[in-house]
Design a protein around this motif. Structure first.
Motif, mmCIF file in Angstrom:
data_model
loop_
_atom_site.group_PDB
_atom_site.id
_atom_site.type_symbol
_atom_site.label_atom_id
_atom_site.label_comp_id
_atom_site.label_asym_id
_atom_site.label_seq_id
_atom_site.Cartn_x
_atom_site.Cartn_y
_atom_site.Cartn_z
ATOM 1 N N GLU A 28 -8.969 0.426 -5.856
ATOM 2 C CA GLU A 28 -8.909 0.418 -7.280
ATOM 3 C C GLU A 28 -9.060 2.292 -7.437
ATOM 4 O OE1 GLU A 28 -10.889 -1.781 -6.478
ATOM 5 O OE2 GLU A 28 -9.611 -3.539 -6.972
ATOM 6 N N ASP A 29 -10.155 2.676 -6.701
ATOM 7 C CA ASP A 29 -10.495 4.222 -6.903
ATOM 8 C C ASP A 29 -9.271 4.871 -6.238
ATOM 9 O OD1 ASP A 29 -12.656 3.433 -7.998
ATOM 10 O OD2 ASP A 29 -13.961 3.729 -6.469
ATOM 11 N N ALA A 30 -8.661 4.330 -5.287
ATOM 12 C CA ALA A 30 -7.712 5.057 -4.205
ATOM 13 C C ALA A 30 -6.423 5.266 -5.215
ATOM 14 C CB ALA A 30 -7.423 4.312 -2.936
ATOM 15 N N VAL A 31 -6.353 4.105 -5.882
ATOM 16 C CA VAL A 31 -4.723 4.147 -6.497
ATOM 17 C C VAL A 31 -4.903 5.175 -7.865
ATOM 18 C CG1 VAL A 31 -3.351 2.856 -8.004
ATOM 19 C CG2 VAL A 31 -4.189 1.798 -6.068
ATOM 20 N N LYS A 32 -6.187 5.133 -8.506
ATOM 21 C CA LYS A 32 -6.434 5.899 -9.701
ATOM 22 C C LYS A 32 -6.404 7.468 -9.053
ATOM 23 C CE LYS A 32 -10.051 7.193 -13.095
ATOM 24 N NZ LYS A 32 -11.332 6.528 -13.580
ATOM 25 N N GLN A 33 -7.033 7.628 -8.019
ATOM 26 C CA GLN A 33 -7.104 9.100 -7.431
ATOM 27 C C GLN A 33 -5.777 9.522 -7.123
ATOM 28 O OE1 GLN A 33 -6.437 10.312 -4.112
ATOM 29 N NE2 GLN A 33 -7.124 12.444 -4.767
ATOM 30 N N VAL A 34 -4.789 8.831 -6.782
ATOM 31 C CA VAL A 34 -3.377 9.295 -6.271
ATOM 32 C C VAL A 34 -2.859 9.235 -7.579
ATOM 33 C CG1 VAL A 34 -1.235 8.398 -5.383
ATOM 34 C CG2 VAL A 34 -3.386 8.177 -3.908
ATOM 35 N N LEU A 83 0.786 -1.372 0.149
ATOM 36 C CA LEU A 83 -0.121 -0.146 -0.050
ATOM 37 C C LEU A 83 0.772 1.290 0.181
ATOM 38 C CD1 LEU A 83 -3.020 -1.035 2.429
ATOM 39 C CD2 LEU A 83 -3.060 -0.313 0.218
ATOM 40 N N GLN A 84 2.079 1.222 0.802
ATOM 41 C CA GLN A 84 2.937 2.221 0.598
ATOM 42 C C GLN A 84 3.278 2.815 -0.643
ATOM 43 O OE1 GLN A 84 5.299 1.174 3.795
ATOM 44 N NE2 GLN A 84 4.641 2.625 5.447
ATOM 45 N N VAL A 85 3.446 1.561 -1.317
ATOM 46 C CA VAL A 85 4.016 1.781 -2.783
ATOM 47 C C VAL A 85 3.172 2.263 -3.586
ATOM 48 C CG1 VAL A 85 5.126 0.720 -4.696
ATOM 49 C CG2 VAL A 85 5.945 0.042 -2.497
ATOM 50 N N THR A 86 2.010 1.536 -3.834
ATOM 51 C CA THR A 86 0.929 1.829 -4.622
ATOM 52 C C THR A 86 0.126 3.205 -4.442
ATOM 53 O OG1 THR A 86 -0.756 0.528 -3.493
ATOM 54 C CG2 THR A 86 0.657 -0.591 -5.130
ATOM 55 N N LEU A 87 0.005 3.469 -3.006
ATOM 56 C CA LEU A 87 -0.589 4.896 -2.849
ATOM 57 C C LEU A 87 0.550 6.110 -2.840
ATOM 58 C CD1 LEU A 87 -3.249 3.806 -0.135
ATOM 59 C CD2 LEU A 87 -3.408 4.060 -2.521
ATOM 60 N N THR A 88 1.500 5.893 -3.334
ATOM 61 C CA THR A 88 2.629 7.201 -3.306
ATOM 62 C C THR A 88 2.528 7.401 -4.619
ATOM 63 O OG1 THR A 88 4.015 6.023 -1.566
ATOM 64 C CG2 THR A 88 4.879 7.858 -3.084
ATOM 65 N N PRO A 89 2.263 8.972 -4.809
ATOM 66 C CA PRO A 89 2.484 9.757 -6.061
ATOM 67 C C PRO A 89 3.804 9.390 -6.643
ATOM 68 C CG PRO A 89 1.448 11.047 -4.304
ATOM 69 C CD PRO A 89 1.913 9.930 -3.865
ATOM 70 N N ARG A 90 3.875 9.044 -8.178
ATOM 71 C CA ARG A 90 5.127 8.866 -8.695
ATOM 72 C C ARG A 90 5.789 10.168 -8.703
ATOM 73 N NH1 ARG A 90 4.202 5.092 -7.171
ATOM 74 N NH2 ARG A 90 3.737 3.025 -8.320
#
Length: 560
Positions: free
Chosen positions: A512-518, A445-452
Motif C-alpha cells: 500500500e505504501d509503495a502504490v501511494k509513493q508511486v 505489480l507492473q500496472v499498479t507500480l507504474t506512474p500514470r
C-alpha cells in the motif's frame, strides 16, 4: 522459437483483470444501455482511440473479402466492454498473439532434436555421458549457449529497435519484416537433420532475437487500443486466451500426430516446425496485411541525439529518474532482473536440456509435460487472483517465487535418473501452479507500480530489465556443464537467481505504501512538467511579443 518475452501462461491476464477491474460501472453505462452493433469497429462517442482514428484514416487498399473476414476475424474479435464495438487492431493483436504461441511451443521440440543430433554428430550415444566436443562445446551445452547469445544480442540491440519503433514511422514495417523473418526461419527448420542441425541452431538464435523485436513492435500498438485501464486489461486477458487456445490446439494436434504415425524425435521436430509455420504465417499475414495500420513517429529524436543512440540515452534518463524518484519501483525492477521471466527463453532452454539429457526424455514427452503445465496454469492463475485479493499482489509475487524455488529444488532433487522420468508429468502440475501464480501477480505489480501518464516509457523499461542480464543463468549453466559438474547443480542456478529476486523485493516495502509513493511522486512529476511547459510557453509568448515590438520600432524609425 523460444524467446517471446511473455511465457505461455493461460488465464494469467484474466486473473489480473479480476484483481484490477473497477467495481463501479463503466462511464456512461447503465442497466438499460445496449451495446452498439458488434460488427462495427468504432464507438458512438465523439472521442476515438488512436487505433480507431488510424483505421478510419486508412486507405484500406488491402481489404479482405467478406468470407475471409468471417473465417479469420470472428474467433479473435474482442468486444470493447464499454461501447460493445470491435476495434480492428485489437483483433489484429489477438491474431498476432495466437501466431506467436505455436512458435514458442515449437522451440521445445526443435531443441530436443538439436540435442539429439548434436550428440550423434559428436560420436556419442547419450548426451549425458558425452564428453566429446562439437563446434567447440559439449552437445548438452548447445541450447543454453544459444540462449546466451540471443540474450546478449537482444539486450544490446533492443534500445535501437525501440528507437526505430518510437521515433520513426516504420513501426508497422518492423512488425512486417520480423514476422516474415520468423516465419522463414521456422520454415527452414522443417528440414532439420544430421546435416542441417547446426544451421537450424544458428537460425533458432536469430529467430529468438527476431521474435523479441517483433514483440516490441506489437507492444507499441497496445496503448493505442484504449486509454481506459480496465478496458486495456479486458483486451489483454482476451488476447492471452486466444494465444493459449491456439497453443493448446497445436500441442494436442502434435501429440496425436506423433503417437498416431509413430514419429521419432527428429520427425516430431519437423512436424512441430511445419505446424507452427502454417499457423503463424497465416495469422501474421492476415493481421499485418489487413488490420494493423501505419503510424507516424510517436515522438521526435531529441535535439543533439541520434537515432542510433537515442534509445540508450532514453534508457539512461528513465533509469536515473526511477532510481532517484521512485524507490519502490526501483526495487521491483531490480527484482525483475533475476525473475523467471528474465532472459530470452533461458528457463526453457535450461529445463529442456535437463529433461533431454538427464532424464533422456523424447521431444513428445517434453511436449506432454508442457501441455500439462499449460492446463494447470489455469487453476494456478485463479489461485493467484485469490491470493492477490487477500494478501496483495506484492506478497503473491513473493510467495509465488518461493513456491517455484521449492518446485525446482524438488525437481532436481528427485528426478535424478531416466527411470524416474515419468514422475515429470506429476511434477509438471506444480510447475504449472507456480507459473500460473507468479505471472498474474507480476503483471498486476507492473500496472499498479507504474506512474500514470508514463506507461509507455516505464513498460519499455520493464521489457529491457527482463532481458539485460537474463542470459546469465544460461551462461553459468553452460560453464558448469562444460566442466563436467552435475547438471542438477546447473539447474539450481535458477533457484539462486530467484532467491536474489525475493530478497530484493523486501526493498519495495509495504504494498500500500509503495502504490501511494508511486502515485504521489508521479503526480508531483507531472505537475513539475506542466509548470515547466507553462513557463516555456509564457517565455515563447514574451519573446514573440518582444520581436513584434522590435519590428514596429524599426518600421516607425524608418518612416521618420
Amino acid at each position: 522459437m523460444t524467446s517471446d518475452p511473455q511465457p505461455p501462461l493461460p488465464a494469467e491476464a484474466a486473473a489480473a483483470e479480476q484483481y484490477t477491474a473497477p467495481t463501479e460501472a463503466a462511464p456512461g453505462a447503465g442497466e438499460n444501455d445496449t451495446p452498439t452493433d458488434h460488427t462495427s469497429s468504432y464507438r458512438s462517442s465523439s472521442k476515438l482511440t488512436i487505433s480507431e482514428e488510424a483505421t478510419l484514416a486508412s486507405s484500406k487498399r488491402f481489404k479482405p473479402p467478406k468470407f475471409l473476414k468471417v473465417i479469420f476475424e470472428t474467433p479473435f474479435r474482442t468486444k470493447n466492454p464499454t461501447h460493445g464495438g470491435h476495434v480492428e487492431e485489437a483483433t489484429a493483436w489477438a491474431m498476432d498473439a495466437a501466431g506467436r504461441g505455436p512458435l514458442n511451443q515449437a522451440g521445445s521440440y526443435i531443441g530436443v532434436a538439436i540435442l539429439r543430433l548434436a550428440t550423434i554428430d559428436a560420436g556419442c550415444d547419450l548426451p549425458a555421458t558425452c564428453s566429446n566436443r562439437v563446434y567447440g562445446f559439449k552437445p548438452s551445452s548447445m541450447l543454453t549457449m544459444a540462449s546466451v547469445i540471443t540474450g546478449v544480442a537482444s539486450a544490446l540491440l533492443m534500445p535501437f529497435i525501440g528507437a526505430i519503433v518510437d521515433h520513426t514511422r516504420h513501426r508497422k514495417t518492423v512488425g512486417v519484416i520480423t514476422a516474415i523473418l520468423v516465419s522463414a526461419i521456422t520454415g527452414f527448420q522443417t528440414t532439420i537433420s544430421l546435416d542441417t542441425w547446426f544451421a537450424c541452431l544458428v537460425l533458432e538464435m536469430l529467430g529468438g532475437f527476431t521474435l523479441i523485436m517483433h514483440f516490441m513492435a506489437v507492444m507499441a500498438y497496445l496503448p493505442d487500443l484504449t486509454e481506459v485501464e480496465y478496458e486495456l486489461t479486458h483486451y489483454t486477458s482476451r488476447f492471452n486466451i486466444c494465444m493459449y487456445m491456439v497453443q493448446l490446439f497445436y500441442v494436442v494436434f502434435l501429440i496425436g500426430m506423433t503417437y498416431g504415425i509413430g514419429l521419432n524425435t527428429v520427425e516430431t521436430a519437423r512436424v512441430a516446425a511445419a505446424g507452427a509455420l502454417v499457423i503463424s504465417a497465416v495469422l501474421f499475414f492476415y493481421s499485418w496485411t489487413f488490420l494493423f495500420r501505419k503510424r507516424p513517429a510517436l515522438s521526435k529524436v531529441k535535439e543533439g541525439d541520434h537515432l542510433l543512440t537515442s534509445g540508450f540515452k532514453q534508457l539512461w534518463r528513465t533509469s536515473k529518474k526511477i532510481f532517484y524518484r521512485y524507490s519502490s519501483l526501483k526495487w521491483f525492477m531490480l527484482a525483475l532482473l533475476f525473475s523467471p521471466e528474465a532472459g530470452a527463453g533461458v528457463v526453457l532452454s535450461v529445463v529442456v536440456t535437463f529433461l533431454a539429457v538427464t532424464l533422456q526424455m523424447t521431444g513428445i514427452e517434453v511436449g506432454i509435460t508442457s501441455l500439462i503445465m499449460l492446463l494447470i496454469t489455469v487453476p494456478g492463475s485463479l489461485f493467484s487472483n485469490w491470493f492477490m485479493r487477500k494478501y496483495n499482489p506484492l506478497n503473491s509475487f513473493r510467495f509465488g517465487l518461493v513456491f517455484l524455488i521449492m518446485v525446482i529444488a524438488a525437481t532436481i532433487g528427485f528426478l535424478d535418473r531416466p527411470s524416474r522420468k515419468n514422475w515429470t508429468f506429476f511434477i509438471a502440475i506444480f510447475w504449472g501452479i507456480a507459473y500460473g501464480w507468479i505471472f498474474p501477480s507480476q503483471r498486476t505489480l507492473q500496472v499498479t507500480l507504474t506512474p500514470r501518464g508514463q506507461e509507455t516509457e516505464i513498460m519499455g523499461m520493464f521489457t529491457f530489465v527482463t532481458q539485460v542480464i537474463g542470459w546469465l543463468p544460461a551462461l553459468i549453466f553452460s560453464i558448469m556443464n562444460e566442466r563436467g559438474i552435475d547438471m542438477r547443480w546447473g539447474v539450481s542456478i535458477l533457484c539462486w537467481m530467484m532467491a536474489i529476486s525475493v530478497a530484493l523485493l523486501s526493498g519495495v516495502g509495504k504494498y500500500e505504501d509503495a502504490v501511494k509513493q508511486v502515485k504521489e511522486e508521479g503526480e508531483r512529476e507531472q505537475a513539475e512538467l506542466a509548470a515547466t511547459a507553462a513557463e516555456n510557453a509564457e517565455r515563447d509568448v514574451e519573446e514573440e511579443v518582444g520581436d513584434e515590438e522590435f519590428v514596429d520600432d524599426v518600421d516607425t524609425k524608418g518612416e521618420e
